[in-house]
Write an enzyme that holds these catalytic residues in place. Structure first.
Site, PDB file in Angstrom:
ATOM      1  N   ARG A 150     -10.892  49.828 -44.449  1.00  0.00           N
ATOM      2  CA  ARG A 150     -12.146  49.075 -43.905  1.00  0.00           C
ATOM      3  C   ARG A 150     -12.721  50.031 -42.813  1.00  0.00           C
ATOM      4  NH1 ARG A 150     -13.659  43.700 -44.161  1.00  0.00           N
ATOM      5  NH2 ARG A 150     -14.958  42.802 -42.482  1.00  0.00           N
TER       6      ARG A 150
ATOM      7  N   HIS B  24     -19.158  40.852 -41.551  1.00  0.00           N
ATOM      8  CA  HIS B  24     -19.044  40.619 -40.025  1.00  0.00           C
ATOM      9  C   HIS B  24     -19.994  39.249 -39.813  1.00  0.00           C
ATOM     10  CE1 HIS B  24     -17.551  44.712 -38.922  1.00  0.00           C
ATOM     11  NE2 HIS B  24     -16.434  43.882 -39.350  1.00  0.00           N
TER      12      HIS B  24
ATOM     13  N   TYR C   5     -18.241  50.619 -34.381  1.00  0.00           N
ATOM     14  CA  TYR C   5     -18.284  51.760 -35.225  1.00  0.00           C
ATOM     15  C   TYR C   5     -19.412  52.952 -34.723  1.00  0.00           C
ATOM     16  CZ  TYR C   5     -15.483  49.106 -38.362  1.00  0.00           C
ATOM     17  OH  TYR C   5     -14.605  48.335 -38.991  1.00  0.00           O
TER      18      TYR C   5
ATOM     19  N   ARG D  52     -10.589  42.964 -46.795  1.00  0.00           N
ATOM     20  CA  ARG D  52      -9.167  42.560 -45.883  1.00  0.00           C
ATOM     21  C   ARG D  52      -8.229  42.293 -46.616  1.00  0.00           C
ATOM     22  NH1 ARG D  52     -13.722  39.275 -43.558  1.00  0.00           N
ATOM     23  NH2 ARG D  52     -14.200  40.205 -41.626  1.00  0.00           N
TER      24      ARG D  52
ATOM     25  N   LYS E 153     -13.207  35.192 -43.627  1.00  0.00           N
ATOM     26  CA  LYS E 153     -12.697  34.333 -42.516  1.00  0.00           C
ATOM     27  C   LYS E 153     -13.481  33.061 -42.499  1.00  0.00           C
ATOM     28  CE  LYS E 153     -11.051  37.988 -39.277  1.00  0.00           C
ATOM     29  NZ  LYS E 153     -11.157  38.629 -38.103  1.00  0.00           N
TER      30      LYS E 153
ATOM     31  N   HIS F 179      -6.018  47.708 -42.887  1.00  0.00           N
ATOM     32  CA  HIS F 179      -7.220  47.786 -42.317  1.00  0.00           C
ATOM     33  C   HIS F 179      -7.880  48.930 -42.150  1.00  0.00           C
ATOM     34  CE1 HIS F 179      -9.342  44.184 -40.745  1.00  0.00           C
ATOM     35  NE2 HIS F 179      -9.941  44.846 -39.784  1.00  0.00           N
TER      36      HIS F 179
END
Length: 411
Positions: A360, A383, A392, A262, A286, A357
């Site tokens: 990514r 994730h 995806y 990110r 995150k 992004h």
């Protein structure tokens, strides 16, 4: 009589006033931040003039405050032509003196807060201390909560026990019309968080979170917009790595493309996060979680080249630094996003988006096409929940074709 303050700063007259003993250290601090000799000369000249004015005004070192800086700028404007950078230079001087403990911290004038603001501040402390949410999440929730409180109580007294389901519904119905679907969904999330806080305080016994209307915003409604592998190769080839800026930009773009980081993860990457011996990269994702990733040879080479030949001298532990003074790390993801947008524009590439992004998404799409599982992709991208990666699956067109049923009455 001329006076040498720094090897790059010479004053036309001997300085005087309460700041004389701090001019050299101020000049050293400016030099360490990467300012040019011309900028240093101007900033030290401003500092010397301010010190002389303080002496004339009878202001001692411990009594210096922001108001004196404002008054000096007005005085200076009456005698010499002002420059736009004068105010910033004086602000930098005051900040330096405060960091050195020479000048007392700025006193914030006390003013009466509205009841809604007092309530919002208490909620903010709850999010930070009890919920341990990130500052980004707190900043995202707070505007919606302020608006909700104003909707219910105006500028008057806040009585949370008076909140009713009708208040919640009417606020969402009015506000959601003017918001993008994603922001409307964020609003309802913030509202539920605040209503749980109100119940936690004991102001209400009824759980009003169920009264928050659901905003229609279906997940995975679109295919992730990913930059293609060919566009990525074209972009990397367009970077002039003979310059210091090019070395930095190339290393950042390689990190985005090869590891799918990110923008904020690249911006806050520190020197200690790279383990050169084991070939690993420790990324803070995150929620402050750490994600250990292998450091590919081409990525490591790009970073090492920047560190050896492109990175300015700095006390900062950030890997990537700004190119303009003050030489510090990026403040956040916006700097990385701007870098990507400018690089795409210079290369003349019509990418799916202008942001970071898309790299990514591009990495995930490429991994999927080479046979990687969704769980492997989720592990690389960091994730937390498996369902985050399932989006995806929509990008695997070949696999989706096998699920298509024959057209009725087909050829």
């Amino acid at each position: 009589m001329k006076c040498i303050i720094h090897d790059q700063v010479i004053l036309s007259r001997t300085p005087e006033g309460p700041l004389v003993d701090h001019l050299i250290s101020f000049a050293d601090a400016i030099a360490a931040q990467g300012y040019s000799a011309q900028s240093m000369q101007q900033q030290v000249r401003i500092a010397a003039g301010f010190s002389r004015w303080l002496k004339q005004a009878g202001v001692g070192l411990k009594d210096i405050c922001d108001d004196h800086a404002i008054r000096y700028l007005r005085y200076r404007a009456r005698h010499v032509k002002p420059f736009p950078a004068d105010r910033a230079a004086l602000r930098r001087l005051i900040d330096f003196l405060r960091s050195e403990g020479v000048v007392a911290g700025e006193k914030i004038a006390a003013h009466r807060l509205l009841p809604t603001e007092i309530c919002a501040q208490a909620y903010t402390e709850y999010l930070r201390n009890a919920q341990a949410l990130t500052e980004a999440t707190v900043r995202a929730y707070l505007p919606f909560v302020r608006e909700f409180l104003h909707h219910c109580f105006g500028d008057g007294r806040v009585t949370l026990s008076r909140l009713r389901a009708a208040d919640v519904v009417s606020f969402v119905q009015i506000r959601a019309r003017r918001l993008h679907l994603a922001h409307a969904k964020l609003m309802t999330t913030a509202l539920r968080s605040f209503l749980r806080y109100v119940r936690y305080r004991g102001d209400i016994a009824q759980d009003l979170t169920s009264a928050v209307p659901v905003v229609a915003n279906w997940s995975m409604q679109s295919i992730p917009r990913a930059i293609s592998a060919e566009q990525t190769r074209q972009l990397l080839a367009s970077i002039d790595r003979r310059t210091a800026v090019g070395c930095r930009d190339y290393a950042i773009l390689v990190l985005l493309a090869r590891l799918g980081l990110r923008a904020c993860e690249v911006a806050f990457l520190e020197l200690d996060d790279i383990d050169w011996r084991s070939g690993q990269l420790s990324v803070r994702g995150k929620g402050g979680r750490r994600n250990e990733l292998p450091l590919p040879a081409d990525v490591g080479k790009a970073i090492a080249t920047y560190l050896q030949h492109g990175r300015p001298h700095s006390n900062s532990r950030r890997v990537f630094l700004r190119v303009e003074a003050p030489i510090t790390g990026f403040r956040g993801s916006n700097g990385i996003i701007t870098l990507v947008r400018n690089s795409l524009q210079r290369a003349g590439i019509d990418a799916p988006t202008k942001g970071a992004h898309q790299f990514r998404h591009g990495l995930a799409t490429q991994m999927l096409s080479h046979g990687a599982s969704l769980s492997e992709i989720g592990e690389v991208l960091g994730h937390r929940h498996p369902q985050t990666t399932t989006v995806y699956a929509k990008a695997d067109i070949k696999a989706l074709r096998t699920l298509a049923v024959p057209w009725p009455g087909g050829v």
